[in-house]
Scaffold this active site. Sequence first.
Site, short mmCIF file in Angstrom:
data_model
loop_
_atom_site.label_atom_id
_atom_site.label_comp_id
_atom_site.label_asym_id
_atom_site.label_seq_id
_atom_site.Cartn_x
_atom_site.Cartn_y
_atom_site.Cartn_z
N ASP A 19 0.84 -1.21 0.00
CA ASP A 19 0.00 0.00 0.00
C ASP A 19 0.87 1.25 0.00
OD1 ASP A 19 -2.32 1.46 0.03
OD2 ASP A 19 -2.70 1.23 2.17
N ASN A 67 -10.13 -3.03 -6.88
CA ASN A 67 -9.34 -2.01 -7.59
C ASN A 67 -9.91 -1.64 -8.95
OD1 ASN A 67 -6.05 -3.06 -6.35
ND2 ASN A 67 -7.53 -1.60 -5.52
#
Length: 240
Positions: A19, A67
């Site tokens: 991340d 995503n």
Amino acid sequence: MNHPASHNPVPQHIAIIMDGNRRWAKNRFMPAALGHAAGAKRVRDIVQTCAEMGVAHLSLFAFSTENWKRPEEEVSSLMNLFMTYLQKEVDSMNTNGVRLKVVGDKTRFAPVLQDLIARAEQQTANNTRITLTVCANYGGRWDMVQAAQAWQQAHPGQTLQAMTEDSLAPYLSTAYAPEVDLLIRTGGESRVSNFMLWQAAYAEMFFTDDLWPEFSPARLQEAITWFVSRDRRFGSSAPL
């Protein structure tokens, strides 16, 4: 699954939620695509460090089922980056004994990407130094649902009452790997975000504020040292 209570050698399976690529780019007034590219470059160092330390399996959360909700331009650049990574890195993986596995619902990817994945997996299939699993269009809930569906297809005459944890486990997408020992998340967040929910049930979790392009081999070694110091009892009572 039974786990012996013990102090730990080096974790055999590390899973990482990578991340912070977009924030890394934003901090430098760059487009998100350059952050993702910087993150991809970081992968090689971390794979190499894991291999040198004797970690047998490294799993990376590259692209989640959620995503797809990102801007179309960013999703497109991620897919192109994935294709470029496969083309550029497969020879290096072979040289360094890395076996590549890509898990997730690959049917949504373009045929050319599916072909690249299949070729890269085939080309590295006999390597034994470390297995690198790239989780792409992956979600932990998806994994459990597809495993249950696969189990039922393999046992058409049986009801779900016959299913057990041990009988379902071989149908998970990462059935070739042991359960996750150490789960690392970069970027300052403290959640698992639908990643390896089954496999990481007993994982130690290490969270760091480092954005993924900044996550260094030294920080990885810090996480492993922390892991080794943990007293993992898997629900049993504390040692006397």
